[in-house]
Design a protein around this motif. Structure first.
Motif, PDB file in Angstrom:
ATOM      1  N   UNK A  15       0.545  -1.407  -0.002  1.00 34.00           N
ATOM      2  CA  UNK A  15      -0.446  -0.112  -0.103  1.00 34.00           C
ATOM      3  C   UNK A  15       0.659   1.237   0.036  1.00 34.00           C
ATOM      4  N   UNK A  16       1.712   1.364   0.976  1.00 29.39           N
ATOM      5  CA  UNK A  16       2.864   2.589   0.728  1.00 29.39           C
ATOM      6  C   UNK A  16       3.460   2.550  -0.275  1.00 29.39           C
ATOM      7  N   UNK A  17       4.133   1.387  -1.324  1.00 26.87           N
ATOM      8  CA  UNK A  17       4.983   1.204  -2.626  1.00 26.87           C
ATOM      9  C   UNK A  17       3.569   1.620  -3.496  1.00 26.87           C
ATOM     10  N   UNK A  18       2.593   1.932  -3.519  1.00 28.09           N
ATOM     11  CA  UNK A  18       1.343   2.035  -4.484  1.00 28.09           C
ATOM     12  C   UNK A  18       2.097   3.822  -4.444  1.00 28.09           C
ATOM     13  N   UNK A  19       1.004   4.563  -3.651  1.00 30.42           N
ATOM     14  CA  UNK A  19       0.679   5.517  -3.134  1.00 30.42           C
ATOM     15  C   UNK A  19       2.293   6.291  -2.771  1.00 30.42           C
ATOM     16  N   UNK A  20       3.054   5.882  -2.695  1.00 32.54           N
ATOM     17  CA  UNK A  20       4.237   6.225  -2.560  1.00 32.54           C
ATOM     18  C   UNK A  20       4.487   8.059  -3.655  1.00 32.54           C
ATOM     19  N   UNK A  21       5.109   9.034  -3.239  1.00 32.69           N
ATOM     20  CA  UNK A  21       5.261  10.006  -3.872  1.00 32.69           C
ATOM     21  C   UNK A  21       6.000  11.345  -4.072  1.00 32.69           C
ATOM     22  N   UNK A  22       6.765  11.835  -3.099  1.00 32.21           N
ATOM     23  CA  UNK A  22       7.957  12.875  -3.586  1.00 32.21           C
ATOM     24  C   UNK A  22       8.764  11.772  -3.473  1.00 32.21           C
ATOM     25  N   UNK A  23       9.451  10.699  -2.745  1.00 36.73           N
ATOM     26  CA  UNK A  23      10.501   9.967  -3.326  1.00 36.73           C
ATOM     27  C   UNK A  23      10.292  10.005  -4.822  1.00 36.73           C
ATOM     28  N   UNK A  24       9.548   8.674  -4.547  1.00 37.39           N
ATOM     29  CA  UNK A  24       9.378   8.632  -6.836  1.00 37.39           C
ATOM     30  C   UNK A  24       9.325   9.645  -7.372  1.00 37.39           C
ATOM     31  N   UNK A  41      -6.306  -4.867  -0.975  1.00 39.88           N
ATOM     32  CA  UNK A  41      -5.772  -5.887   0.192  1.00 39.88           C
ATOM     33  C   UNK A  41      -7.130  -6.445   0.033  1.00 39.88           C
ATOM     34  N   UNK A  42      -8.118  -6.212  -0.683  1.00 38.34           N
ATOM     35  CA  UNK A  42      -9.283  -6.921  -0.831  1.00 38.34           C
ATOM     36  C   UNK A  42      -9.023  -8.679  -1.168  1.00 38.34           C
ATOM     37  N   UNK A  43      -7.865  -8.536  -2.138  1.00 34.38           N
ATOM     38  CA  UNK A  43      -7.494  -9.631  -2.691  1.00 34.38           C
ATOM     39  C   UNK A  43      -6.362 -10.465  -1.064  1.00 34.38           C
ATOM     40  N   UNK A  44      -5.608  -9.630  -0.301  1.00 32.75           N
ATOM     41  CA  UNK A  44      -5.426 -10.186   0.361  1.00 32.75           C
ATOM     42  C   UNK A  44      -6.489 -11.128   1.740  1.00 32.75           C
ATOM     43  N   UNK A  45      -6.963 -10.029   2.024  1.00 33.66           N
ATOM     44  CA  UNK A  45      -8.392 -10.465   3.215  1.00 33.66           C
ATOM     45  C   UNK A  45      -8.830 -12.102   2.556  1.00 33.66           C
ATOM     46  N   UNK A  61      -5.928   4.903  -8.712  1.00 32.70           N
ATOM     47  CA  UNK A  61      -4.909   4.152  -7.325  1.00 32.70           C
ATOM     48  C   UNK A  61      -5.982   3.308  -6.318  1.00 32.70           C
ATOM     49  N   UNK A  62      -6.946   4.488  -5.803  1.00 30.18           N
ATOM     50  CA  UNK A  62      -7.671   4.259  -4.916  1.00 30.18           C
ATOM     51  C   UNK A  62      -7.975   2.824  -4.901  1.00 30.18           C
ATOM     52  N   UNK A  63      -8.898   2.726  -6.107  1.00 28.56           N
ATOM     53  CA  UNK A  63      -9.653   1.202  -6.229  1.00 28.56           C
ATOM     54  C   UNK A  63      -8.398   0.433  -6.513  1.00 28.56           C
ATOM     55  N   UNK A  64      -7.006   0.723  -7.018  1.00 27.07           N
ATOM     56  CA  UNK A  64      -6.318  -0.935  -7.287  1.00 27.07           C
ATOM     57  C   UNK A  64      -5.387  -0.871  -5.733  1.00 27.07           C
TER      58      UNK A  64
END
Length: 330
Positions: free
Chosen positions: A247-256, A312-316, A304-307
């Protein structure tokens, strides 16, 4: 005739004050109301975000002259406006996969070392350092990546091109600094490593000691104990930790945004400079965008929100369908 002496009956316990009972029931009702209200508030917030993103995304997509899902260009200010998320989706998924492939095995190894191999005098400081890395701001990681990681990865890129270039993925076909999706994946792996390690470590520490001692008593080695007792018990925790990191990797902003050299081209050569992600594109172009451009960025944010929800749904779903992941049978 002998007389019968009556048996003394014990005194009845004092009745509980009615006030205490009523106070306890009132406290239960208040706690139930607060917890239920918190759950409802969370659902309302999620629904509000989804409605807002969907509304603004619909406004943008209705004016898009290209295909929103397959167009490689991003020019909402053009005449006619043309924009799409194909490059952003590809870059987000590829960089996250690279990060997970690097971070998860290393994080699980560190967690096992801290919980089952390292002596206590070393385990406590090491765990503290790992937890401390999770608190470092992403912009610090980005500056470090741009000033240190990018220059020193050029040698690794040449080595991968020389020995693994036959895989096509690690073939470097363009000359340039290492501002590529591969570099982004390594940086994201470093950033999510503390999260996956901390959660996995806490799960491994919860393994029942009786299981480990029984395995050792039967003559099992330390690795056999970990393989047969620790890993089955902590599998669900490792999956949850991995999803938090993803989840953090998908939404990371400034570092990328600091490390990546953005371009709207899709290339399977991950060592070539260029590419893009959802968060990086939003951060880079939001200030200079017009009204349609901001709606287009919001539309990419909706994807990105849906992804993230799907991941997370797949993990659950995986944890729910595989009962042995819960650790109950360990």
């Amino acid at each position: 005739m002998a007389s019968i002496t009556p048996i003394d009956t014990p005194p009845a316990p004092p009745a509980q004050p009615q006030r205490a009972k009523s106070t306890g029931r009132a406290g239960d009702k208040i706690f139930l109301g607060l917890s239920r209200g918190s759950g409802i508030l969370l659902l309302v917030l999620m629904a509000s975000i989804a409605v807002f993103l969907s509304y603004r995304a619909a406004l943008a997509v209705s004016k898009d002259e290209g295909n929103f899902f397959t167009t490689f260009d991003w020019n909402p200010a053009g005449d006619p406006p043309v924009f799409g998320i194909a490059v952003l989706l590809f870059g987000t998924v590829v960089s996250s996969i690279i990060a997970m492939a690097i971070a998860v095995p290393i994080a699980v190894g560190i967690a096992l070392f801290i919980s089952h191999y390292a002596p206590r005098k070393l385990a406590a400081p090491l765990a503290y350092v790992v937890d401390l890395l999770a608190a470092v701001p992403s912009i610090i990681y980005g500056i470090w990546g741009a000033l240190f990681l990018v220059p020193y990865l050029e040698g690794l890129n040449l080595w991968l091109d020389q020995f693994l270039g036959w895989t096509y993925i690690f073939e470097k076909t363009e000359v340039g600094v290492a501002r590529s999706l591969f570099t982004v994946g390594i940086l994201l792996a470093i950033m999510i490593l503390p999260i996956v390690t901390s959660v996995s470590r806490e799960v491994f520490l919860q393994v029942p000691k009786m299981n480990e001692e029984a395995a050792l008593a039967l003559g099992a080695t330390r690795w056999e104990v970990i393989r047969l007792s620790v890993l089955p018990f902590g599998r669900s925790g490792v999956i949850s930790a991995s999803m938090l990191g993803l989840g953090r990797a998908l939404g990371e902003t400034m570092a990328v945004a600091t490390v990546l050299s953005p371009s709207f081209l899709i290339s399977l050569h991950v060592l070539n400079p260029g590419g893009g992600t959802f968060a990086q594109n939003i951060a880079a172009k939001f200030d200079e965008a017009n009204q349609l451009g901001r709606d287009a960025l919001i539309a990419s944010g909706l994807v990105l929100f849906v992804l993230t929800l799907l991941v997370n749904g797949a993990a659950r779903l995986i944890i729910a369908r595989r009962k042995e992941y819960s650790g109950a049978n360990a």
